[in-house]
Design an enzyme around this catalytic site. Structure first.
Site, mmCIF file in Angstrom:
data_model
loop_
_atom_site.group_PDB
_atom_site.id
_atom_site.type_symbol
_atom_site.label_atom_id
_atom_site.label_comp_id
_atom_site.label_asym_id
_atom_site.label_seq_id
_atom_site.Cartn_x
_atom_site.Cartn_y
_atom_site.Cartn_z
ATOM 1 N N SER A 182 0.706 -1.096 0.052
ATOM 2 C CA SER A 182 -0.047 -0.123 0.032
ATOM 3 C C SER A 182 0.970 1.075 -0.062
ATOM 4 O O SER A 182 1.473 1.531 -1.183
ATOM 5 C CB SER A 182 -0.951 0.023 0.999
ATOM 6 O OG SER A 182 -1.871 0.852 1.081
ATOM 7 N N ASP A 212 10.407 4.488 -10.026
ATOM 8 C CA ASP A 212 10.042 5.181 -11.554
ATOM 9 C C ASP A 212 10.534 6.400 -11.738
ATOM 10 O O ASP A 212 10.918 6.668 -13.077
ATOM 11 C CB ASP A 212 8.487 5.341 -11.420
ATOM 12 C CG ASP A 212 7.709 3.867 -11.752
ATOM 13 O OD1 ASP A 212 8.355 3.040 -11.703
ATOM 14 O OD2 ASP A 212 6.601 4.020 -11.708
ATOM 15 N N LYS A 260 -0.652 -4.171 -3.436
ATOM 16 C CA LYS A 260 -2.078 -3.474 -3.042
ATOM 17 C C LYS A 260 -2.163 -2.034 -3.604
ATOM 18 O O LYS A 260 -1.506 -1.259 -3.141
ATOM 19 C CB LYS A 260 -2.312 -3.255 -1.513
ATOM 20 C CG LYS A 260 -3.682 -2.781 -1.028
ATOM 21 C CD LYS A 260 -3.505 -2.454 0.337
ATOM 22 C CE LYS A 260 -5.061 -2.004 0.684
ATOM 23 N NZ LYS A 260 -5.121 -0.499 0.323
#
Length: 520
Positions: A282, A293, A307
């Site tokens: 999460s 990224d 999640k």
């Protein structure tokens, strides 16, 4: 009686008419009214409604859920960053509450309660020797800020029971487990969850490590199950350039919302390595995904939980709550990392980690397979990353399933290791504190005494827990000694010292140090 029957009949007719018109809500009301008033036995109406809500949510995704008022309070406590009570860290030794450490400047420390004290009574009610549950003891110790509680305390070396009057106060709940310099120039911060105070705690930790010469950082998010989205965004913001996308959410009725960095981060330079495992979930995955990224750091470990669903809390009038999934969240490259699930099949979803172990994924990186459709690229260096089931680390570190032997697991499961460690520290606290003034000295020179190992083996034998053979005992010994040394350090100092000892044997931490020390 006639009036009651007439009223009931009118309710049923009204609800039946609505139900026949195809209005699902009225159909549900009709069923509830019928059961409440016509069923052969009496029913608990509150439970009936709660079961209906749970039944509806169980047919959705695995993360939409219902919580009772009591469950809501328990869930919110670690996220709110504080609770109200007496302020002690404690453990149960047999059936007695043993104070491990009073909270610094907390209500108990202010009146003189010290580590090693046994709290045996609360407001003249005995809590030791009466087989009272831990939950019941905590209920008696906690209470609204400003209220008074009288504690009966037994202290080693003092014959008479001591009495302390403690005024309850707000007690901080820390979400950061460890902050320390793991090597010259390299800091280590472990975040346990993302709460209302995480960002503030993180900035304090960064500032302290910078004063100690930190240039690079290991951010440990292993076993971090998540928490507040805002806390995760605020942490990621400390690493990224102005305008960098951190995460975005998008749902059927929830329009896309982007979260971007403001460019005023506290750690914009220096290498960053993020440690993750299968229980990193999460909010922790949001931080990990943003750093990966945006090519701001390297991720080390094993595939994260996966999640990628956003829940909105919906408060109900009685204090209960529905947490309803309203959107997916996406990492900056556009990845949705939510792992696959079947609606209404929570059991299969819960077995995911067991299935990963059986498939060999936790011990072999080649066992993880992603479809080409799940390929994405990082935004600066265009490295390949994957969506659709957690975040795959840049460097895989296999789980060592051999270091923790069957014998060790059984000793731990029976709480033998914890209990004997507590007894050892309790019996030797003064000598240990007098001998080991410095943690650095303790870390370098302290050795777990054989007598402590012997008491653990003897207690294990008493409970019919024995090593299969001499080889299993020999394999158990090093890790058991390491665990005991870390636990003793925790009891004498804090959790940072615990991790400082344990991390020296961690293959994941070793890999992180190797990555940081690599030449650019």
């Amino acid at each position: 009686m006639k009036k009651i029957l007439l009223f009931l009949f009118s309710c049923l007719v009204c609800s039946e008419a609505s139900a026949q018109r195809g209005e699902p809500l009225h159909k549900l009301q009709y069923a509830e009214v019928a059961i409440k008033n016509l069923y052969v036995d009496s029913v608990n109406e509150v439970k009936l409604v709660e079961d209906a809500i749970r039944g509806m949510l169980s047919k959705l995704d695995p993360h939409s859920s219902y919580s009772t008022p009591k469950e809501v309070a328990e869930l919110n406590e670690p996220l709110n960053g504080n609770f109200e009570g007496i302020g002690v860290q404690f453990n149960m030794m047999e059936d007695t509450l043993l104070v491990i450490q009073p909270v610094t400047n907390g209500p108990s420390e202010r009146v003189g309660i010290i580590a090693g004290d046994r709290i045996v009574s609360v407001n003249d009610t005995a809590i030791a020797g009466v087989k009272m549950s831990k939950e019941e003891i905590m209920k008696r110790l906690r209470g609204p800020k400003g209220t008074i509680v009288e504690l009966g305390v037994v202290r080693q070396g003092i014959a008479d029971k001591l009495t302390f009057t403690v005024r309850r106060d707000k007690i901080p709940v820390h979400s950061i487990d460890a902050v320390y310099m793991i090597r010259p120039g390299i800091g280590f911060i472990r975040i346990g969850n993302f709460s209302a105070t995480t960002h503030e705690e993180f900035l304090e930790g960064l500032a302290r490590l910078k004063k100690e010469g930190m240039q690079h950082l290991i951010l440990d998010l292993q076993e971090n199950g998540g928490g507040y989205l805002k806390a995760a965004v605020d942490i990621a913001d400390e690493f990224l350039q102005r305008g960098d996308l951190i995460v975005y959410t998008d749902g059927r009725r929830a329009p896309r919302m982007d979260y971007t960095a403001n460019g005023r981060g506290a750690f914009m330079d220096g290498k960053v390595v993020v440690l993750v495992d299968g229980y990193t979930a999460s909010a922790a995955e949001i931080v990990t995904g943003a750093i990966q990224d945006q090519d701001r750091g390297i991720v080390v470990g094993r595939r994260t939980f996966g999640k990628g669903l956003v829940q909105r809390p919906i408060d109900l009038p009685d204090g209960s709550m529905i947490r309803l999934t309203i959107a997916h969240y996406y990492t900056p490259s556009g990845r949705c990392i939510q792992k696959p699930y079947k609606k209404g099949d929570a059991k299969d979803y819960a077995m995911d980690m067991v299935n990963r172990l059986k498939s060999g994924e936790l011990t072999n990186a080649d066992s993880v397979h992603f479809a080409d459709s799940l390929k994405f690229e990082t935004l600066r260096e265009h490295r390949t990353v994957y969506g659709g089931g957690g975040i795959m680390p840049d460097y895989f570190v296999p789980l060592d399933t051999t270091v923790y032997t069957r014998f060790h697991r059984e000793l731990a499961a029976k709480s033998i290791v914890i209990q004997q460690n507590l007894r050892y520290v309790d019996n030797n606290r003064k000598e240990l504190k007098d001998r080991w003034k410095s943690f650095a000295d303790f870390k370098q020179h302290f050795e777990v005494p054989q007598s402590l190992i012997d008491t653990i083996l003897a207690e294990g034998e008493k409970q019919k827990i024995k090593p299969r053979d001499e080889a299993e005992l020999e394999k158990t010994n090093p890790y058991l000694r390491l665990q005991l040394k870390a636990l003793i350090a925790r009891d004498l100092w804090e959790m940072s010292e615990y991790y400082s000892i344990f991390n020296e044997s961690s293959e994941m931490v070793k890999k992180a140090l190797e990555v940081i020390n690599e030449k650019p």
